[in-house]
Design an enzyme around this catalytic site. Structure first.
Site, short mmCIF file in Angstrom:
data_model
loop_
_atom_site.label_atom_id
_atom_site.label_comp_id
_atom_site.label_asym_id
_atom_site.label_seq_id
_atom_site.Cartn_x
_atom_site.Cartn_y
_atom_site.Cartn_z
N LYS A 22 64.58 52.15 27.41
CA LYS A 22 65.57 52.15 28.57
C LYS A 22 66.71 53.21 28.24
CE LYS A 22 69.22 49.04 28.59
NZ LYS A 22 70.48 49.46 28.96
N ASN A 23 67.49 53.17 27.23
CA ASN A 23 68.69 54.21 26.88
C ASN A 23 68.37 55.45 26.66
OD1 ASN A 23 70.10 51.95 27.52
ND2 ASN A 23 70.71 51.47 25.31
N CYS A 118 83.36 45.50 31.26
CA CYS A 118 82.16 44.80 31.68
C CYS A 118 82.04 43.57 30.61
CB CYS A 118 80.96 45.82 31.23
SG CYS A 118 80.90 46.34 29.62
N ARG A 123 85.15 49.36 27.28
CA ARG A 123 84.23 50.25 27.46
C ARG A 123 84.84 51.58 28.56
NH1 ARG A 123 78.28 48.49 28.53
NH2 ARG A 123 77.63 50.32 27.49
N ASP A 306 73.10 46.51 19.75
CA ASP A 306 72.18 45.98 20.83
C ASP A 306 71.27 44.95 20.33
OD1 ASP A 306 73.35 47.26 22.61
OD2 ASP A 306 72.07 48.93 22.77
N ARG A 398 67.22 43.70 33.39
CA ARG A 398 67.81 45.09 33.34
C ARG A 398 67.21 45.88 32.24
NH1 ARG A 398 74.09 45.34 32.61
NH2 ARG A 398 73.54 47.42 32.40
N1 EPU Z 1 84.05 54.60 23.86
C1 EPU Z 1 85.29 54.73 24.23
N2 EPU Z 1 85.58 55.84 25.36
C2 EPU Z 1 84.41 56.54 25.65
C3 EPU Z 1 83.13 56.08 25.19
C4 EPU Z 1 83.00 54.96 24.55
O1 EPU Z 1 86.45 54.41 23.63
O2 EPU Z 1 84.80 57.46 26.43
C5 EPU Z 1 84.18 53.38 22.82
C6 EPU Z 1 83.16 52.14 23.59
O3 EPU Z 1 84.14 51.32 24.52
C7 EPU Z 1 82.80 51.38 22.36
C8 EPU Z 1 82.31 52.68 21.52
O4 EPU Z 1 83.09 53.60 21.89
O5 EPU Z 1 83.71 50.62 21.87
C9 EPU Z 1 80.98 52.93 21.54
O6 EPU Z 1 80.62 53.23 23.05
P1 EPU Z 1 79.29 54.25 23.48
O7 EPU Z 1 79.84 55.16 24.25
O8 EPU Z 1 78.57 54.68 22.23
O9 EPU Z 1 78.43 53.14 24.30
P2 EPU Z 1 77.84 53.52 25.57
O10 EPU Z 1 77.06 54.77 25.64
O11 EPU Z 1 78.46 52.95 26.75
C10 EPU Z 1 75.31 52.89 24.85
C11 EPU Z 1 74.28 51.94 25.08
C12 EPU Z 1 74.66 50.74 24.91
C13 EPU Z 1 74.95 50.65 23.43
C14 EPU Z 1 76.07 51.44 22.90
C15 EPU Z 1 76.18 51.54 21.42
C16 EPU Z 1 73.19 53.12 27.13
C17 EPU Z 1 73.00 53.08 28.48
N3 EPU Z 1 73.97 52.22 26.62
O12 EPU Z 1 76.60 52.41 25.63
O13 EPU Z 1 73.49 49.73 25.17
O14 EPU Z 1 75.14 49.00 23.07
O15 EPU Z 1 75.38 52.84 23.35
O16 EPU Z 1 74.95 51.66 20.76
O17 EPU Z 1 72.63 53.91 26.39
C18 EPU Z 1 72.46 47.65 26.10
O18 EPU Z 1 71.52 48.43 26.28
O19 EPU Z 1 72.43 46.61 26.28
C19 EPU Z 1 73.70 48.70 25.70
C20 EPU Z 1 74.82 48.14 25.98
#
Ligand code: EPU
Length: 421
Positions: A22-23, A118, A123, A306, A398
């Protein structure tokens, strides 16, 4: 709303074929927008988040055909425009912010409704936005919509203040078509980022350093549509291994990449399970003396957040004390109250959960609060004595393709029923 009814206590055994990730699929689908013409994607899992992403890219002009049975998606992104991505789509899936990179690169403007908080934490998307500012965009927030404008993205050096999968992905897409060299530092090294990078390289992007914390992109004038196969889903693979372990069965995940789940394999081995692997499969089997463990979630190659909730369900069944420290998201323990309903002995102290293993979890009606919390409840119900009813299973839709069918295939007594709250 549908529910799962699970009669627990069965020993699972057999093979589960892992679907596309998915990701990785989400950013690859969005990155197809970077090229005029028709891209063909294979191994695209049929999931709710994928369908939402397809709606989003159609909203901005892409023409798509999804053969869900064949996991085949074609995307014609010849004409795309900055049609604002509405809140109704964004609020269900935060990855919708990914359209910012391709829209800025191709249309020089992007309007995306700001994703709110969320179930697993605040996030924010500040790192995505400051990266695009560094690359020559101005960003404003108007009535809940992020409006990004540029006269053309330009290469820059940007050190992300925190490791972010999403920001690394978004900036990598933008940088591929930016003018000049972009150096991204403190990048996420997750396999999903690498898969996207490989897709971009196949399209003609010039990228070095994928899978390291420093990625260098030399912008090109145009990218070409290509055919691409999405990598296997490491979180799905990990979830089935954890289900097998929690039921003390012997379960093999096939079409998987063992190195993508090395941290899980190491953790299960340290707990006393017997793990074996081939180049594209991993098998978990019970060991002689099982014990609890300390696990800390960290960015790849560390233990993935995850798999934290599914791991907790296993820990709840192991002798002794286990501890989980969740360092990625600030509110990712919403499965704990439900596991307590099932007889788990778990205490939360800030970002840590202390799990005191119990001889047997007990069935109960429980409710999913997000995707991975949902997987945790399914695993707990499979291991528990008696019949559990799991509600709000749209969360699992999802991210787990054919969950019921795959679990039935390894001997689980699970059915999906209409109705429930
Ligand atoms: N963060 C910030 N600012 C930003 C972006 C992120 O503070 O601009 C923080 C987040 O709040 C979090 C940390 O940085 O505390 C890491 O967040 P990241 O950006 O890495 O997460 P994401 O890209 O929003 C993806 C996956 C998540 C997975 C995380 C961490 C996708 C679509 N989602 O989320 O997957 O948990 O990376 O590995 O790729 C899931 O599949 O269930 C899921 C939540």
């Amino acid at each position: 709303m549908d529910i799962y009814r699970i009669r627990g206590g069965k020993t699972l055994s057999g093979e589960v074929q892992i679907s596309g990730a998915k990701n990785a699929a989400l950013p690859v689908i969005v990155a197809s927008l970077l090229a005029r013409g028709k891209s063909t994607l294979y191994n695209v899992p049929d999931l709710q988040d994928i369908r939402t992403t397809i709606r989003i890219i159609e909203h901005i002009g892409a023409k798509t055909e999804f053969d869900a049975e064949k996991n085949l998606l074609t995307i014609d992104a010849t004409d795309i425009t900055n049609g604002e991505v509405p809140y109704d789509l964004v609020k269900t899936m935060r990855a919708s912010i990914y359209v910012m990179g391709p829209l800025l690169a191709r249309c020089c403007e992007a309007d995306v409704s700001l994703p709110g908080g969320c179930a697993i934490g605040a996030r924010p998307v500040d790192i995505h936005l400051s990266g695009f500012e560094k690359m020559g965009s101005t960003i404003t927030l108007e009535h809940g919509t992020v409006k990004a404008r540029t006269k053309g993205l330009t290469g820059a050096t940007y050190k992300m203040p925190k490791i972010s999968v999403g920001a690394t992905i978004n900036l990598l897409m933008g940088a591929s078509l930016a003018k000049g060299e972009t150096v991204l530092e403190n990048c996420a090294m997750e396999p999903d980022v690498v898969d996207l990078g490989r897709f971009l390289i196949k399209m003609g992007a010039k990228i070095e350093g994928l899978g390291t914390e420093r990625i260098i992109v030399n912008g090109v004038e145009k990218l070409n549509p290509v055919e691409y196969t999405i990598m296997p889903d490491r979180i799905e693979a990990g979830s089935y291994l954890l289900a097998g372990a929690a039921c003390r069965g012997t379960v093999t995940v096939t079409h998987a990449v063992p190195d993508h789940i090395r941290a899980l394999i190491d953790a299960l081995t340290a707990m006393g399970f017997t793990l074996s692997e081939t180049k594209d499969s991993v098998t978990v089997a019970p060991g002689r003396s099982l014990r609890g463990l300390l696990v800390t979630t960290t960015p790849f190659p560390g233990f993935p957040t995850d798999l934290q909730a599914p791991m907790m369900s296993l820990m709840a069944t192991l002798p002794g004390i286990s501890v989980i420290i969740e360092t990625i998201f600030e509110n990712r323990f919403t499965h704990v109250p439900e596991l307590l309903r099932m007889g788990g002995d778990i205490t939360i102290e800030g970002r840590s959960a202390i799990i005191n293993g119990v001889p047997k979890l007990l069935s109960a009606p429980v409710m999913m609060s997000d995707l991975r919390a949902g997987a945790a409840l399914v695993i707990a119900a499979l291991a528990a004595e008696g019949e559990s009813e799991i509600r709000r299973i749209y969360h699992a839709d999802r991210g787990y393709e054919k969950l019921c069918h795959k679990l039935q295939g390894i001997g689980a007594d699970i059915v999906r029923e209409k109705g429930g709250m």
